[in-house]
Design a protein around this motif. Structure first.
Motif, PDB file in Angstrom:
ATOM      1  N   THR A  75      -0.441   4.381  -0.821  1.00 48.93           N
ATOM      2  CA  THR A  75      -1.281   5.510  -0.458  1.00 48.93           C
ATOM      3  C   THR A  75      -2.407   5.027   0.449  1.00 48.93           C
ATOM      4  OG1 THR A  75      -2.830   5.249  -2.298  1.00 48.93           O
ATOM      5  CG2 THR A  75      -0.831   6.568  -2.713  1.00 48.93           C
ATOM      6  N   LEU A  76      -3.088   5.976   1.068  1.00 50.23           N
ATOM      7  CA  LEU A  76      -4.241   5.623   1.885  1.00 50.23           C
ATOM      8  C   LEU A  76      -5.318   4.982   1.022  1.00 50.23           C
ATOM      9  CD1 LEU A  76      -5.451   5.732   4.743  1.00 50.23           C
ATOM     10  CD2 LEU A  76      -6.398   7.986   4.167  1.00 50.23           C
ATOM     11  N   TYR A 123       0.843  -1.195   0.000  1.00 48.88           N
ATOM     12  CA  TYR A 123       0.000   0.000   0.000  1.00 48.88           C
ATOM     13  C   TYR A 123       0.882   1.249   0.000  1.00 48.88           C
ATOM     14  CZ  TYR A 123      -2.329  -3.843   2.465  1.00 48.88           C
ATOM     15  OH  TYR A 123      -2.770  -5.078   2.875  1.00 48.88           O
ATOM     16  N   PHE A 128      -6.516  12.595   5.716  1.00 49.80           N
ATOM     17  CA  PHE A 128      -7.576  11.699   5.244  1.00 49.80           C
ATOM     18  C   PHE A 128      -8.477  12.438   4.257  1.00 49.80           C
ATOM     19  CE2 PHE A 128      -8.067   7.934   8.358  1.00 49.80           C
ATOM     20  CZ  PHE A 128      -6.711   7.878   8.616  1.00 49.80           C
ATOM     21  N   LEU A 152       0.531   6.635   6.112  1.00 48.36           N
ATOM     22  CA  LEU A 152      -0.235   6.895   4.888  1.00 48.36           C
ATOM     23  C   LEU A 152      -1.173   8.092   4.983  1.00 48.36           C
ATOM     24  CD1 LEU A 152      -1.254   3.258   3.824  1.00 48.36           C
ATOM     25  CD2 LEU A 152       0.770   4.576   3.154  1.00 48.36           C
ATOM     26  N   GLY A 153      -1.579   8.455   6.186  1.00 44.33           N
ATOM     27  CA  GLY A 153      -2.523   9.560   6.303  1.00 44.33           C
ATOM     28  C   GLY A 153      -2.678  10.018   7.739  1.00 44.33           C
TER      29      GLY A 153
END
Length: 317
Positions: free
Chosen positions: A132-133, A130, A234, A218-219
């Motif tokens: 990215t979010l 993964y 997010f 990621l976020g």
């Protein structure tokens, strides 16, 4: 004894009693050592001593479990009416009281100060597929049960953040595989050894592991990007989620009014001190100060908000 000598003796006794009272200050940290509540309590008093606001001895007690409700239950029972007994708690506690069916009533404690807000981050193993979010959410949507995510106590802000992310992405919340962890370090261990596909925690608990290359963030659940952190929010990634883990200080039930006022004043002075501002900068905590009765009103409104989120997400009835 001559009268002047008697007055001198009384003054000396008063000073000794004042010193003894300071030596008996106790702080309940309703979590294991090393976590956010532990750091908040210990560093707040360290900064208070550096600033000369309170220089007496502080006795800390760690008692973790069930989102802080175990430690707060002991605090409620053992420290009722004590003049200098304080406890650290936060947003996690509100949901934990509901999910654990705890008899704790936060409105009975003396609200001293709301201190900080820490935003949450979602992280995966450094070499995870993964990038990215959005990539992670796609995996979560494809197989929510097979995508275990670790975080703090059930019903806490970490759990709520994942539920809100799932709702925003159209993932059925009841199908999520959320696994509560004892602390941020345990979550990182689970991510690295593969028992967790991702973890959610406060930025202060994950940032050092991201900087060392063990995990990838990621976020973040903040409205805007954090300075010096190259991580999208997010919302920026397309998910309408913004939530913070606030932390604050409670005084004992039936704490004498004079002591309550004194501690509210001390924490107000702490909030304005350079020593505390340095702590906030180092930990990545946002200042979120609210004193005394205003904090009590916030606790009441926040309890209603968080419990409604838990119900909407299907986490509580």
């Amino acid at each position: 004894m001559r009268f002047p000598s008697f007055l001198a003796a009384l003054a000396t006794t008063a000073l000794l009693c004042a010193g003894a009272a300071q030596a008996q200050v106790s702080v309940m940290l309703p979590a294991n050592p090393g976590g956010g509540w532990d750091s908040t309590g210990r560093q707040a008093f360290q900064a208070m001593q550096q600033a000369g606001i309170y220089t007496g001895t502080v006795n800390f007690t760690n008692k973790g479990g069930a989102g802080g409700t175990i430690g707060l239950a002991e605090f409620q029972r053992a420290q009722k009416g004590k003049p200098d007994a304080l406890a650290v708690f936060g947003a996690i506690t509100v949901g934990a009281i509901t999910l654990n069916k705890s008899p704790i009533d936060l409105s009975k404690f003396k609200p001293v100060a709301r201190l900080t807000a820490e935003y949450l981050v979602l992280a995966v193993k450094a070499d995870a597929p993964y990038k990215t979010l959005g990539d992670f959410v796609a995996a979560l949507k494809g197989n929510p049960g097979g995508t275990p995510v670790g975080g703090g106590s059930a019903g806490g802000v970490d759990h709520i953040a994942l539920a809100l992310l799932a709702q925003s992405a159209g993932v059925p919340v009841p199908k999520l595989n959320y696994i509560p962890q004892a602390g941020g370090a345990d979550t990182v261990t689970g991510i690295v050894n593969g028992t967790l596909k991702a973890g959610i925690s406060g930025i202060s608990e994950f940032q050092q592991f991201a900087e060392s290359g063990r995990i990838r963030i990621l976020g973040i659940t903040k409205a805007d990007r954090m300075p010096n952190l190259d991580v999208p929010t997010f919302k920026e990634a397309g998910y309408d989620v913004e939530i913070a883990n606030w932390r604050g200080i409670l005084g004992s039930i039936d704490m004498p009014e004079a002591n309550h006022k004194e501690w509210v004043d001390r924490f107000a002075r702490l909030n304005d001190s350079d020593a505390w501002k340095a702590v906030l900068a180092k930990q990545g905590w946002d200042p979120y100060f609210l004193p005394g009765d205003a904090f009590g009103q916030f606790i009441q409104s926040e309890s209603g908000r968080i419990n409604q989120i838990l119900k909407d997400a299907g986490l509580a009835k």
